[in-house]
Design a protein around this motif. Structure first.
Motif, PDB file in Angstrom:
ATOM      1  N   ILE A   1     -13.228  20.548  10.986  1.00  0.00           N
ATOM      2  CA  ILE A   1     -13.769  19.309  10.414  1.00  0.00           C
ATOM      3  C   ILE A   1     -13.032  18.095  10.974  1.00  0.00           C
ATOM      4  N   ARG A   2     -11.720  18.197  11.113  1.00  0.00           N
ATOM      5  CA  ARG A   2     -10.953  17.093  11.669  1.00  0.00           C
ATOM      6  C   ARG A   2     -11.291  16.868  13.145  1.00  0.00           C
ATOM      7  N   GLU A   3     -11.538  17.946  13.867  1.00  0.00           N
ATOM      8  CA  GLU A   3     -11.923  17.819  15.279  1.00  0.00           C
ATOM      9  C   GLU A   3     -13.278  17.150  15.433  1.00  0.00           C
ATOM     10  N   GLN A   4     -14.074  17.162  14.372  1.00  0.00           N
ATOM     11  CA  GLN A   4     -15.372  16.475  14.391  1.00  0.00           C
ATOM     12  C   GLN A   4     -15.245  14.994  14.067  1.00  0.00           C
ATOM     13  N   GLY A   5     -13.996  14.532  13.843  1.00  0.00           N
ATOM     14  CA  GLY A   5     -13.771  13.115  13.560  1.00  0.00           C
ATOM     15  C   GLY A   5     -13.925  12.741  12.102  1.00  0.00           C
ATOM     16  N   LEU A   6     -13.957  13.715  11.222  1.00  0.00           N
ATOM     17  CA  LEU A   6     -14.121  13.444   9.798  1.00  0.00           C
ATOM     18  C   LEU A   6     -12.760  13.336   9.116  1.00  0.00           C
ATOM     19  N   GLY A   7     -12.770  12.986   7.846  1.00  0.00           N
ATOM     20  CA  GLY A   7     -11.546  12.722   7.105  1.00  0.00           C
ATOM     21  C   GLY A   7     -10.755  13.981   6.796  1.00  0.00           C
ATOM     22  N   PRO A   8      -9.556  13.810   6.230  1.00  0.00           N
ATOM     23  CA  PRO A   8      -8.692  14.949   5.924  1.00  0.00           C
ATOM     24  C   PRO A   8      -9.182  15.739   4.722  1.00  0.00           C
ATOM     25  N   ALA A   9      -8.581  16.902   4.542  1.00  0.00           N
ATOM     26  CA  ALA A   9      -8.872  17.731   3.375  1.00  0.00           C
ATOM     27  C   ALA A   9      -7.892  17.400   2.263  1.00  0.00           C
TER      28      ALA A   9
ATOM     29  N   VAL B   1       8.954  13.406  -4.158  1.00  0.00           N
ATOM     30  CA  VAL B   1       8.786  11.999  -4.562  1.00  0.00           C
ATOM     31  C   VAL B   1       9.341  11.038  -3.515  1.00  0.00           C
ATOM     32  N   ASP B   2      10.484  11.367  -2.930  1.00  0.00           N
ATOM     33  CA  ASP B   2      11.116  10.466  -1.963  1.00  0.00           C
ATOM     34  C   ASP B   2      10.265  10.253  -0.709  1.00  0.00           C
ATOM     35  N   ALA B   3       9.319  11.150  -0.466  1.00  0.00           N
ATOM     36  CA  ALA B   3       8.504  11.054   0.754  1.00  0.00           C
ATOM     37  C   ALA B   3       7.136  10.418   0.501  1.00  0.00           C
ATOM     38  N   TRP B   4       6.841  10.020  -0.725  1.00  0.00           N
ATOM     39  CA  TRP B   4       5.499   9.531  -1.031  1.00  0.00           C
ATOM     40  C   TRP B   4       5.122   8.294  -0.215  1.00  0.00           C
ATOM     41  N   ASP B   5       6.038   7.349  -0.073  1.00  0.00           N
ATOM     42  CA  ASP B   5       5.719   6.132   0.693  1.00  0.00           C
ATOM     43  C   ASP B   5       5.347   6.491   2.127  1.00  0.00           C
ATOM     44  N   ALA B   6       6.127   7.378   2.729  1.00  0.00           N
ATOM     45  CA  ALA B   6       5.861   7.778   4.109  1.00  0.00           C
ATOM     46  C   ALA B   6       4.533   8.526   4.210  1.00  0.00           C
ATOM     47  N   ILE B   7       4.215   9.338   3.211  1.00  0.00           N
ATOM     48  CA  ILE B   7       2.951  10.083   3.227  1.00  0.00           C
ATOM     49  C   ILE B   7       1.775   9.116   3.153  1.00  0.00           C
ATOM     50  N   GLU B   8       1.875   8.118   2.292  1.00  0.00           N
ATOM     51  CA  GLU B   8       0.783   7.138   2.181  1.00  0.00           C
ATOM     52  C   GLU B   8       0.609   6.358   3.481  1.00  0.00           C
ATOM     53  N   SER B   9       1.703   6.053   4.165  1.00  0.00           N
ATOM     54  CA  SER B   9       1.603   5.364   5.454  1.00  0.00           C
ATOM     55  C   SER B   9       0.928   6.256   6.490  1.00  0.00           C
ATOM     56  N   ARG B  10       1.255   7.551   6.473  1.00  0.00           N
ATOM     57  CA  ARG B  10       0.632   8.493   7.414  1.00  0.00           C
ATOM     58  C   ARG B  10      -0.850   8.664   7.114  1.00  0.00           C
ATOM     59  N   LEU B  11      -1.216   8.658   5.822  1.00  0.00           N
ATOM     60  CA  LEU B  11      -2.638   8.739   5.469  1.00  0.00           C
ATOM     61  C   LEU B  11      -3.383   7.518   6.008  1.00  0.00           C
ATOM     62  N   ALA B  12      -2.788   6.358   5.846  1.00  0.00           N
ATOM     63  CA  ALA B  12      -3.428   5.128   6.319  1.00  0.00           C
ATOM     64  C   ALA B  12      -3.601   5.130   7.830  1.00  0.00           C
ATOM     65  N   ALA B  13      -2.679   5.797   8.532  1.00  0.00           N
ATOM     66  CA  ALA B  13      -2.753   5.881   9.996  1.00  0.00           C
ATOM     67  C   ALA B  13      -3.558   7.094  10.459  1.00  0.00           C
TER      68      ALA B  13
ATOM     69  N   PRO C   1      -6.942   5.628  -1.929  1.00  0.00           N
ATOM     70  CA  PRO C   1      -7.540   4.554  -1.111  1.00  0.00           C
ATOM     71  C   PRO C   1      -7.021   4.509   0.326  1.00  0.00           C
ATOM     72  N   GLN C   2      -5.881   5.152   0.599  1.00  0.00           N
ATOM     73  CA  GLN C   2      -5.366   5.151   1.973  1.00  0.00           C
ATOM     74  C   GLN C   2      -6.199   6.031   2.905  1.00  0.00           C
ATOM     75  N   ILE C   3      -7.026   6.913   2.345  1.00  0.00           N
ATOM     76  CA  ILE C   3      -7.834   7.815   3.182  1.00  0.00           C
ATOM     77  C   ILE C   3      -9.063   7.037   3.648  1.00  0.00           C
ATOM     78  N   ARG C   4      -8.914   6.332   4.756  1.00  0.00           N
ATOM     79  CA  ARG C   4      -9.942   5.375   5.169  1.00  0.00           C
ATOM     80  C   ARG C   4     -11.223   6.033   5.679  1.00  0.00           C
ATOM     81  N   LEU C   5     -11.116   7.282   6.175  1.00  0.00           N
ATOM     82  CA  LEU C   5     -12.322   7.967   6.641  1.00  0.00           C
ATOM     83  C   LEU C   5     -13.057   8.690   5.519  1.00  0.00           C
ATOM     84  N   GLY C   6     -12.468   8.686   4.329  1.00  0.00           N
ATOM     85  CA  GLY C   6     -13.054   9.453   3.234  1.00  0.00           C
ATOM     86  C   GLY C   6     -12.668  10.920   3.352  1.00  0.00           C
ATOM     87  N   LEU C   7     -12.823  11.660   2.288  1.00  0.00           N
ATOM     88  CA  LEU C   7     -12.476  13.079   2.310  1.00  0.00           C
ATOM     89  C   LEU C   7     -13.403  13.852   3.232  1.00  0.00           C
ATOM     90  N   GLY C   8     -12.809  14.740   4.027  1.00  0.00           N
ATOM     91  CA  GLY C   8     -13.623  15.618   4.861  1.00  0.00           C
ATOM     92  C   GLY C   8     -13.916  16.944   4.178  1.00  0.00           C
TER      93      GLY C   8
END
Length: 548
Positions: free
Chosen positions: A64-72, A104-116, A140-147
């Motif tokens: 699904i990701r190789e098709q250019g769709l959003g993450p799971a 918890v300490d990694a949440w900010d970094a995870i949200e940044s990775r989702l946005a990217a 809301p960081q999942i800009r492509l929407g859920l795949g």
């Protein structure tokens, strides 16, 4: 090449990259991947433990990701036990991230990775669905929407299921809000017809059900009735060293986990306790790694080491006490014998089993009086109220209070704003009929596993029939089919040593270190060392040997 043929070809390539060049899909795996990727279907997979359900959703995610769709988005109750499955997914280039209380300490970094768009699958616990930050910042960081939406251990959605979790109810609203072209894959090994029908009713008519046979040819089942704890300890000391490889000994309480592990070590058997209340400095992950590497003969575990844990060469599962249902029993024995031709599943049944299970059944729901009391206190508050403030208004322990708030929040009677709760405009009446119905079902399940212990018919067939498996048949390998398996007799000298061990096995009672929120006026925070009570010891326990 048609789309479906291209998907099948790519799925086969990914399978070999994950597991090796000679591996082939098991019956139903490729079909589930095709239904998810090409048909955008919503599917409930009911397949035996060890079948490879995680393989299906990780390969589907990659395509699904190789098709250019959003993450799971993968929702699972025991993310910490999925480390080895995630490592397999990473072998095919899947970028996974986990959001739960351990990260918890990694949440900010995870949200940044989702946005990217740098995450392919986000793994979250069901409790995260109620988290304000997750709803307002993370999703809301999942800009492509859920795949793809993956619901692991989907039986938790149903209060008929053996491991119902209220937070899973929130999933129903999420699924109903998904666009029609977003596929969903729900997986479980432990759903009978009643649970399947309930999940279908909640998710919707579009949910497909794919069922496979649940029996496991590698497992050698045996049930032994040994009422006294000393007898069971003696059996373990005699027979555990002769069982193949390493394995798990399941206990119903954390106290028994500690006690049994200490007894095994006392008898020269390398064993360690594993449960949710591990002492500070004891890492459950480190214990899992020792078991995975066969550096320990057994982990003596509570249900905390259950769904999601994958050690293909696990040689045995022994139950020191009888589980509350055949469904829970099947889930736990399914840890063993995934890649070895023969593994043992031995159930030792004791006199305290029913007492413990009755306690669990009584406390599965908070009770109408407690729910009504908590709701009244929230409603009476002028503003949103915290759990600590509620403790001063209702006569409930913190754990029971939090259970009430969870049920009321899932029912929509209260809502949370940060760490505080307020009454919603939704009407609420306790669903007494549902509570009574589920409690009656738990007693039926308890009666079924009681009958299993004394069954004179095939044990594997007995379990498969309880799970409504249409493929149920005699296994030819269990203690009934083979007219015996492991020895039942115990050495009386070892049993006497176990009696003496139990007499010395005092349970430490730690002193309170903080003042209670409903305690003395002016006393808050930590209790000064000179004011703390001394460490205590419980000198006996229910069903112990020799004290009368």
């Amino acid at each position: 090449m048609t789309s479906m043929t291209a998907t099948a070809s790519r799925a086969d390539e990914l399978l070999r990259a994950m597991l090796g060049p000679n591996v082939r899909f098991r019956d139903g795996q490729l079909e589930a991947i095709l239904a998810t990727v090409d048909e955008r279907a919503r599917t409930l997979l009911v397949q035996r433990t060890g079948w490879g359900k995680s393989l299906v959703y990780f390969i589907a995610t990659k395509i699904i990701r190789e098709q250019g769709l959003g993450p799971a988005l993968l929702i699972s109750p025991l993310l910490s036990l999925m480390r080895n499955q995630v490592e397999g997914a990473e072998r095919i280039g899947i970028r996974a991230a986990r959001m739960d209380s351990d990260t918890v300490d990694a949440w900010d970094a995870i949200e940044s990775r989702l946005a990217a768009d740098e995450i392919d699958v986000l793994l979250v616990s069901p409790e995260r669905l109620a988290n304000d930050r997750f709803q307002t910042r993370t999703i809301p960081q999942i800009r492509l929407g859920l795949g793809l939406l993956v619901v692991d251990e989907a039986h938790c959605i149903s209060d008929w299921g053996h491991d119902f979790r209220p937070d899973y109810r929130r999933l129903v609203r999420i699924v109903q809000g998904l666009p029609a072209n977003v596929p969903m894959l729900a997986t479980t090994a432990t759903a009978n017809n009643r649970v399947v029908a309930d999940v279908q009713a909640q998710i919707g008519d579009a949910l497909r059900v794919s069922r496979g046979p649940l029996t496991r040819d590698s497992l050698r089942l045996q049930a032994i009735r040994l009422p006294g704890q000393a007898s069971r300890l003696a059996w373990l000391a005699q027979h555990l060293p002769g069982l193949p490889g390493s394995g798990i000994v399941y206990c119903l309480t954390t106290a028994d986990c500690d006690r049994v592990a200490a007894w095994l070590r006392h008898n020269g058997i390398d064993a360690a306790a594993y449960h949710a209340q591990m002492p500070q400095g004891m890492s459950r992950e480190a214990l899992e790694q020792r078991l995975l590497k066969n550096e320990v003969k057994a982990l003596v575990a509570s249900v905390a080491l259950g769904m999601g844990f994958d050690k293909p060469d696990l040689g045995f599962v022994v139950h020191y006490q009888r589980p509350g249902s055949l469904i829970a029993y099947y889930q736990q024995i399914g840890r063993a014998g995934r890649s070895v031709p023969e593994a043992y599943a031995v159930l030792l049944s004791g006199r305290e089993d029913d007492e413990i299970q009755e306690y669990f059944i009584r406390h599965a729901f908070p009770g109408v009086e407690a729910l009504t009391s908590v709701l009244g206190a929230v409603e009476a508050a002028d503003t949103a109220i915290s759990t600590a403030q509620l403790e001063r208004k209702v006569n409930l322990r913190r754990g029971k209070l939090e259970q009430c708030l969870k049920f009321l929040e899932v029912d929509g009677a209260v809502a949370r704003e940060g760490s505080k709760y307020f009454r919603t405009a939704n009407p609420w009446n306790p669903d007494v009929t549902r509570f009574e119905r589920v409690t009656a079902t738990r007693h039926e399940e308890l009666a079924a596993i009681q009958a299993f212990v004394d069954s004179r018919s095939c044990l594997m067939e007995f379990v498969a029939q309880a799970l409504d498996d249409p493929h149920a048949r005699p296994c030819g390998h269990c203690a009934v089919c083979r007219h015996g398996l492991l020895a039942v007799d115990i050495d009386q000298a070892i049993a006497q040593r176990a009696v003496e061990f139990l007499r010395r096995s005092h349970r430490v009672i730690e002193p309170r270190v903080r003042w209670g929120s409903t305690g003395l006026v002016g006393r808050t925070g930590n209790i000064a060392a000179e004011l703390r009570a001394s460490t205590g010891q419980a000198l006996c326990m229910w069903g112990d040997a020799g004290w009368g």
